[in-house]
Each structure stands twice: as structure tokens, then as C-alpha cells.
Design a protein around this motif. Structure first.
Motif, short mmCIF file in Angstrom:
data_model
loop_
_atom_site.label_atom_id
_atom_site.label_comp_id
_atom_site.label_asym_id
_atom_site.label_seq_id
_atom_site.Cartn_x
_atom_site.Cartn_y
_atom_site.Cartn_z
N SER A 51 2.95 -22.69 -33.28
CA SER A 51 1.73 -22.86 -31.52
C SER A 51 0.79 -21.38 -32.27
O SER A 51 0.86 -20.57 -33.11
CB SER A 51 2.58 -21.64 -30.39
OG SER A 51 3.03 -20.65 -30.98
N SER A 52 -0.04 -22.02 -31.48
CA SER A 52 -1.43 -20.87 -31.54
C SER A 52 -1.86 -19.27 -30.85
O SER A 52 -2.19 -18.51 -31.67
CB SER A 52 -2.81 -21.91 -30.84
OG SER A 52 -2.45 -21.86 -29.72
N THR A 53 -0.38 -19.67 -30.31
CA THR A 53 0.11 -18.13 -29.73
C THR A 53 0.50 -17.24 -30.91
O THR A 53 0.55 -16.54 -31.42
CB THR A 53 0.91 -18.27 -28.17
OG1 THR A 53 -0.12 -19.32 -27.44
CG2 THR A 53 0.69 -17.16 -27.70
N GLN A 54 1.87 -17.87 -31.68
CA GLN A 54 2.37 -17.39 -32.56
C GLN A 54 1.41 -17.14 -33.89
O GLN A 54 1.52 -15.76 -34.64
CB GLN A 54 4.02 -17.82 -32.79
CG GLN A 54 4.20 -17.38 -33.38
CD GLN A 54 5.71 -18.32 -34.73
OE1 GLN A 54 5.43 -19.50 -34.29
NE2 GLN A 54 6.28 -17.34 -34.92
N SER A 55 0.58 -18.31 -34.09
CA SER A 55 -0.39 -18.16 -34.91
C SER A 55 -1.40 -16.62 -34.41
O SER A 55 -1.65 -15.17 -35.44
CB SER A 55 -1.25 -18.84 -35.15
OG SER A 55 -2.50 -19.22 -36.39
N GLU A 56 -1.45 -16.09 -33.78
CA GLU A 56 -2.83 -15.76 -33.13
C GLU A 56 -2.02 -14.24 -33.02
O GLU A 56 -2.62 -13.73 -33.40
CB GLU A 56 -3.39 -16.29 -31.63
CG GLU A 56 -4.38 -17.01 -31.86
CD GLU A 56 -4.39 -17.55 -30.27
OE1 GLU A 56 -3.88 -16.97 -29.31
OE2 GLU A 56 -5.46 -18.55 -30.39
N ARG A 57 -1.17 -14.11 -33.10
CA ARG A 57 -0.35 -12.75 -32.71
C ARG A 57 -0.06 -12.46 -34.03
O ARG A 57 0.33 -11.47 -34.17
CB ARG A 57 0.88 -13.24 -32.11
CG ARG A 57 1.83 -11.68 -32.00
CD ARG A 57 2.48 -12.54 -30.27
NE ARG A 57 4.33 -11.65 -30.58
CZ ARG A 57 5.82 -11.59 -30.44
NH1 ARG A 57 5.51 -13.21 -29.76
NH2 ARG A 57 5.86 -10.75 -30.62
N LEU A 58 0.27 -13.32 -34.55
CA LEU A 58 0.49 -13.00 -36.49
C LEU A 58 -0.53 -12.63 -36.89
O LEU A 58 -0.08 -10.75 -37.92
CB LEU A 58 1.65 -13.95 -37.30
CG LEU A 58 3.14 -14.56 -36.85
CD1 LEU A 58 3.33 -15.77 -37.34
CD2 LEU A 58 3.88 -13.11 -37.48
#
Length: 184
Positions: A2-9
Motif C-alpha cells: 500500500s502507498s501508506t506502507q510504502s511511504e512509511r517505509l
């Protein structure tokens, strides 16, 4: 991923990668059966040798272990470089590809193979190889005219210094094309 997980990582890992003198090029989480693989692609203007890859891999692993960014399940961390036929998507990618042969697909739909001689803020100075014994020609290409670009593998090419010297009369090359990959 997900873009949220990608951004968080990316927010979590980019400072660590930068502290090692590298650029974080890509993050991808793939699921293969029950296993998850976190792939981190790094690079720099001077290349990324195996020692630098190992150092950043250890730093990323430690950071991920102290957070819940990957959740509770098991995963494998793989850290590597973009590889030989990397797509060029950022200004710095074009700078690093100076002296290399690149395949371009232009926004007008045409395709072009040419060697990058110089890069500036507006575009590229290229050398288009001659066909059937003809001499190479110079061409200017604006970034806005490029749809896609990818470094081409050359098995019988001159080294970067002599190719750029032959084309420009100067030794204005970027010897940063270390193509190294390592799984961590």
C-alpha cells in the motif's frame, strides 16, 4: 504494498540510506506464498560496492527490527543496486549514465538509441550512432520529450573514458557505473 506502507517505509529507511552516502531508489514488498520479501534498491554517484551494500543492509535490518513497519510476520530483506539495464527516471540517473548507451522512447512515439554525452537541467546532449558506416551525429533531447529511458547493455563497447573523449574531445566522464547486487 500500500502507498501508506510504502511511504512509511521510505520515511523510516531513507535517512539511514542517506547517512551511508547512498540514495534510496526503490522500495518494494512482494509476497511469494506465505513469505514476504522487502526489496530495497540503493545507488550513489560513486556506485555502491558490496561493502557499502552490506553496511546499509545491516543498518536497515536493525532499524526494521526495532519497529513494527513490516508487521509481525516474517520477511526477507534484500538490498541491491538498480542493475545494468536500469530505467532512468530521475535527473541523477541521467547524470550517472553519462557515457552510456541508452534506449529512449520519446513522447512523440519514436524510439532512439544514443550515448549520453552531457546532462544539464533542461535535457541531454547525445551522440546518435551512425548507421551503415555513417558517422555518429549529435542531438539535443529535452527531458520533456522523453517518455521512457533505459540503459542498454553493451558487450563490445569502448570504455567510458575513451568513448566520451572520442565524442567530445575532452575527458568529461562519470565512472560511476558499478553494477553490483547482493542479497542481505
Amino acid at each position: 504494498m500500500s502507498s501508506t506502507q510504502s511511504e512509511r517505509l521510505r520515511e523510516l529507511l531513507e535517512p539511514l540510506v542517506s547517512s551511508q552516502g547512498l540514495d534510496l531508489e526503490e522500495i518494494a514488498v512482494d509476497t511469494v506464498g506465505r513469505k514476504r520479501v522487502l526489496r530495497v534498491v540503493v545507488d550513489s554517484d560513486t556506485g555502491a560496492d558490496l561493502d557499502r551494500i552490506a553496511d546499509v543492509s545491516r543498518a536497515l535490518s536493525a532499524k526494521l527490527d526495532e519497529t513494527d513497519a513490516m508487521g509481525d510476520g516474517e520477511y526477507t530483506l534484500e538490498v541491491g543496486t538498480p542493475g545494468a539495464e536500469r530505467p532512468l527516471t530521475e535527473h541523477r540517473h541521467y547524470v550517472r549514465a553519462t557515457g552510456r548507451l541508452v534506449g529512449f522512447r520519446l513522447t512523440a512515439g519514436d524510439e532512439l538509441a544514443a550515448r549520453i554525452l552531457r546532462v544539464d537541467d533542461e535535457g541531454l546532449d547525445l551522440e546518435v550512432p551512425g548507421v551503415k558506416g555513417r558517422k555518429p551525429t549529435a542531438r539535443r533531447l529535452a527531458f520533456d520529450d522523453i517518455d521512457r529511458a533505459r540503459v542498454q547493455v553493451e558487450f563490445n563497447r569502448k570504455d567510458d573514458r575513451s568513448a566520451a573523449r572520442d565524442a567530445t574531445g575532452t575527458d568529461d566522464t562519470n565512472d560511476t557505473n558499478d553494477e553490483t547486487e547482493e542479497e542481505a
